[in-house]
Scaffold this active site. Structure first.
Site, PDB file in Angstrom:
ATOM      1  N   GLY A 172       0.794  -1.232   0.000  1.00  0.00           N
ATOM      2  CA  GLY A 172       0.000   0.000   0.000  1.00  0.00           C
ATOM      3  C   GLY A 172       0.822   1.275   0.000  1.00  0.00           C
ATOM      4  O   GLY A 172       0.361   2.319  -0.446  1.00  0.00           O
TER       5      GLY A 172
ATOM      6  N   ASP B 259       0.753   3.391   4.278  1.00  0.00           N
ATOM      7  CA  ASP B 259      -0.283   4.179   3.631  1.00  0.00           C
ATOM      8  C   ASP B 259      -1.283   4.739   4.630  1.00  0.00           C
ATOM      9  O   ASP B 259      -1.655   5.895   4.560  1.00  0.00           O
ATOM     10  CB  ASP B 259      -0.998   3.348   2.541  1.00  0.00           C
ATOM     11  CG  ASP B 259      -1.425   1.966   3.028  1.00  0.00           C
ATOM     12  OD1 ASP B 259      -1.234   1.645   4.224  1.00  0.00           O
ATOM     13  OD2 ASP B 259      -1.943   1.180   2.205  1.00  0.00           O
TER      14      ASP B 259
ATOM     15  N   ASP C 261      -5.151   2.311  10.554  1.00  0.00           N
ATOM     16  CA  ASP C 261      -6.560   1.983  10.758  1.00  0.00           C
ATOM     17  C   ASP C 261      -6.708   1.389  12.157  1.00  0.00           C
ATOM     18  O   ASP C 261      -6.734   2.118  13.139  1.00  0.00           O
ATOM     19  CB  ASP C 261      -7.019   1.054   9.637  1.00  0.00           C
ATOM     20  CG  ASP C 261      -8.501   0.738   9.700  1.00  0.00           C
ATOM     21  OD1 ASP C 261      -9.255   1.484  10.356  1.00  0.00           O
ATOM     22  OD2 ASP C 261      -8.929  -0.261   9.099  1.00  0.00           O
TER      23      ASP C 261
ATOM     24  N   LYS D 231      -7.106   7.041  10.437  1.00  0.00           N
ATOM     25  CA  LYS D 231      -8.511   7.046  10.870  1.00  0.00           C
ATOM     26  C   LYS D 231      -8.481   7.204  12.386  1.00  0.00           C
ATOM     27  O   LYS D 231      -8.230   6.232  13.092  1.00  0.00           O
ATOM     28  CB  LYS D 231      -9.204   5.747  10.462  1.00  0.00           C
ATOM     29  CG  LYS D 231      -9.250   5.513   8.947  1.00  0.00           C
ATOM     30  CD  LYS D 231      -9.939   4.191   8.612  1.00  0.00           C
ATOM     31  CE  LYS D 231      -9.876   3.873   7.138  1.00  0.00           C
ATOM     32  NZ  LYS D 231     -10.363   2.506   6.818  1.00  0.00           N
TER      33      LYS D 231
ATOM     34  N   PHE E  14     -13.722   3.125   3.844  1.00  0.00           N
ATOM     35  CA  PHE E  14     -12.738   2.349   3.083  1.00  0.00           C
ATOM     36  C   PHE E  14     -12.354   3.153   1.842  1.00  0.00           C
ATOM     37  O   PHE E  14     -13.185   3.416   0.982  1.00  0.00           O
ATOM     38  CB  PHE E  14     -13.297   0.975   2.706  1.00  0.00           C
ATOM     39  CG  PHE E  14     -12.233   0.069   2.158  1.00  0.00           C
ATOM     40  CD1 PHE E  14     -11.366  -0.603   3.018  1.00  0.00           C
ATOM     41  CD2 PHE E  14     -12.073  -0.093   0.793  1.00  0.00           C
ATOM     42  CE1 PHE E  14     -10.352  -1.421   2.523  1.00  0.00           C
ATOM     43  CE2 PHE E  14     -11.069  -0.909   0.283  1.00  0.00           C
ATOM     44  CZ  PHE E  14     -10.217  -1.579   1.152  1.00  0.00           C
ATOM     45  N   VAL E  15     -11.083   3.533   1.768  1.00  0.00           N
ATOM     46  CA  VAL E  15     -10.618   4.395   0.670  1.00  0.00           C
ATOM     47  C   VAL E  15      -9.655   3.648  -0.245  1.00  0.00           C
ATOM     48  O   VAL E  15      -9.023   2.673   0.166  1.00  0.00           O
ATOM     49  CB  VAL E  15      -9.940   5.678   1.215  1.00  0.00           C
ATOM     50  CG1 VAL E  15     -10.929   6.525   1.993  1.00  0.00           C
ATOM     51  CG2 VAL E  15      -8.737   5.338   2.093  1.00  0.00           C
TER      52      VAL E  15
ATOM     53  N   ASP F 108      -5.490  -0.177  -2.172  1.00  0.00           N
ATOM     54  CA  ASP F 108      -6.174  -1.071  -3.104  1.00  0.00           C
ATOM     55  C   ASP F 108      -7.499  -1.596  -2.567  1.00  0.00           C
ATOM     56  O   ASP F 108      -7.786  -1.559  -1.377  1.00  0.00           O
ATOM     57  CB  ASP F 108      -5.297  -2.291  -3.389  1.00  0.00           C
ATOM     58  CG  ASP F 108      -5.264  -3.252  -2.208  1.00  0.00           C
ATOM     59  OD1 ASP F 108      -4.908  -2.800  -1.099  1.00  0.00           O
ATOM     60  OD2 ASP F 108      -5.625  -4.427  -2.375  1.00  0.00           O
TER      61      ASP F 108
ATOM     62  N   ARG G 165      -4.698   0.891  -7.174  1.00  0.00           N
ATOM     63  CA  ARG G 165      -3.489   1.495  -6.590  1.00  0.00           C
ATOM     64  C   ARG G 165      -2.973   2.642  -7.451  1.00  0.00           C
ATOM     65  O   ARG G 165      -2.337   3.558  -6.959  1.00  0.00           O
ATOM     66  CB  ARG G 165      -2.377   0.446  -6.449  1.00  0.00           C
ATOM     67  CG  ARG G 165      -2.667  -0.651  -5.440  1.00  0.00           C
ATOM     68  CD  ARG G 165      -1.385  -1.392  -5.077  1.00  0.00           C
ATOM     69  NE  ARG G 165      -1.629  -2.703  -4.496  1.00  0.00           N
ATOM     70  CZ  ARG G 165      -1.884  -2.937  -3.208  1.00  0.00           C
ATOM     71  NH1 ARG G 165      -1.953  -1.929  -2.361  1.00  0.00           N
ATOM     72  NH2 ARG G 165      -2.080  -4.161  -2.764  1.00  0.00           N
TER      73      ARG G 165
HETATM   74  P1  5GP Z   1      -4.440  -1.656  10.314  1.00  0.00           P
HETATM   75  O1  5GP Z   1      -3.526  -2.803  10.592  1.00  0.00           O
HETATM   76  O2  5GP Z   1      -4.009  -0.334  10.944  1.00  0.00           O
HETATM   77  O3  5GP Z   1      -5.881  -1.977  10.609  1.00  0.00           O
HETATM   78  O4  5GP Z   1      -4.500  -1.449   8.780  1.00  0.00           O
HETATM   79  C1  5GP Z   1      -3.406  -1.097   8.090  1.00  0.00           C
HETATM   80  C2  5GP Z   1      -3.443  -1.647   6.686  1.00  0.00           C
HETATM   81  O5  5GP Z   1      -4.745  -2.016   6.260  1.00  0.00           O
HETATM   82  C3  5GP Z   1      -2.975  -0.559   5.796  1.00  0.00           C
HETATM   83  O6  5GP Z   1      -1.584  -0.680   5.577  1.00  0.00           O
HETATM   84  C4  5GP Z   1      -3.776  -0.767   4.543  1.00  0.00           C
HETATM   85  O7  5GP Z   1      -3.045  -1.598   3.678  1.00  0.00           O
HETATM   86  C5  5GP Z   1      -5.017  -1.477   4.993  1.00  0.00           C
HETATM   87  N1  5GP Z   1      -6.150  -0.534   5.120  1.00  0.00           N
HETATM   88  C6  5GP Z   1      -6.653   0.008   6.237  1.00  0.00           C
HETATM   89  N2  5GP Z   1      -7.674   0.856   5.970  1.00  0.00           N
HETATM   90  C7  5GP Z   1      -7.800   0.849   4.615  1.00  0.00           C
HETATM   91  C8  5GP Z   1      -8.673   1.538   3.703  1.00  0.00           C
HETATM   92  O8  5GP Z   1      -9.533   2.358   4.043  1.00  0.00           O
HETATM   93  N3  5GP Z   1      -8.477   1.265   2.375  1.00  0.00           N
HETATM   94  C9  5GP Z   1      -7.540   0.398   1.932  1.00  0.00           C
HETATM   95  N4  5GP Z   1      -7.450   0.213   0.624  1.00  0.00           N
HETATM   96  N5  5GP Z   1      -6.696  -0.264   2.751  1.00  0.00           N
HETATM   97  C10 5GP Z   1      -6.835  -0.032   4.085  1.00  0.00           C
HETATM   98 MG    MG Z   2      -0.808  -1.816   3.800  1.00  0.00          MG
END
Ligand code: 5GP
Ligand code: MG
Length: 180
Positions: free
Chosen positions: A45, A101, A104, A132, A153-154, A160, A166
């Site tokens: 990402g 990227d 979350d 977020k 979700f973006v 992606d 991407r």
């Molecule tokens: P986390 O582990 O913080 O929940 O999520 C991190 C990873 O989940 C990011 O590196 C990304 O790849 C993916 N991710 C989280 N939120 C989004 C979103 O809104 N859109 C997309 N495309 N990927 C996300």
């Molecule tokens: Mg990622």
């Protein structure tokens, strides 16, 4: 592809401007740090953000890649992150800037940050383009944030859905019917 978005959150120009500012913020912090900086981008990402960000950074640096998977296939529900490709270089004694990227739930960064600390990095900092707010646990902190966004979700600019989108130059929200 643009028509697959219900809304554009950040245009190419807005992203470019903010990434340039982040480069300045980061360059100040790492102005004269020995023994040197290693950037650890979390694949896949972060690739577009990485490419733009490092060209805003004037200092010597190495890059060590790591690949994790959180959203296998066509899903928008995060799973426990899994290391797909091991860290490609030794970070012992180095100043490390992790680049991702988006922050979350914080699970991805929690696991990468603790891995880098365990491997003996001198310092560990993190830069994310998007965050977020309020979703990650308090122990997962980031040092540099591009934009804070709502819990949507973006896609685009490296982010992606099922490995698509991407290459969109802007960041936007996918039409909900496409993620079902
Ligand atoms: P986390 O582990 O913080 O929940 O999520 C991190 C990873 O989940 C990011 O590196 C990304 O790849 C993916 N991710 C989280 N939120 C989004 C979103 O809104 N859109 C997309 N495309 N990927 C996300
Ligand atoms: Mg990622």
């Amino acid at each position: 592809m643009r028509s697959d978005l219900s809304k554009v959150l950040f245009t190419r120009e807005q992203i470019q401007q903010r990434v340039r500012e982040m480069g300045n913020e980061i360059a100040i912090v790492y102005a004269d740090l020995e023994p040197g900086l290693t950037i650890v981008p979390i694949l896949s990402g972060s690739i577009i953000f990485l490419a733009d960000l490092i060209r805003e950074l004037p200092m010597r640096m190495k890059i060590a890649l790591i690949q994790l998977s959180t959203y296998p296939g066509a899903t928008t529900t995060a799973q426990e992150p899994r290391v797909v490709t091991e860290l490609s270089a030794d970070v012992r004694g180095r100043h490390v800037l992790i680049v991702d990227d988006i922050l979350d739930t914080g699970r991805t960064l929690r696991s990468v940050q603790s891995m880098i600390r365990d491997r003996g990095a001198a310092t560990v900092r993190t830069a994310v383009l998007l965050s977020k707010p309020g979703k990650a646990p308090p122990e997962v902190t980031v040092d540099f944030v591009g934009f804070e966004i709502d819990d949507l979700f973006v896609v685009g600019y490296g982010l992606d859905f099922d490995d698509h989108y991407r290459n969109l130059p802007h960041i936007g929200v996918l039409r909900p019917e496409l993620t079902r």
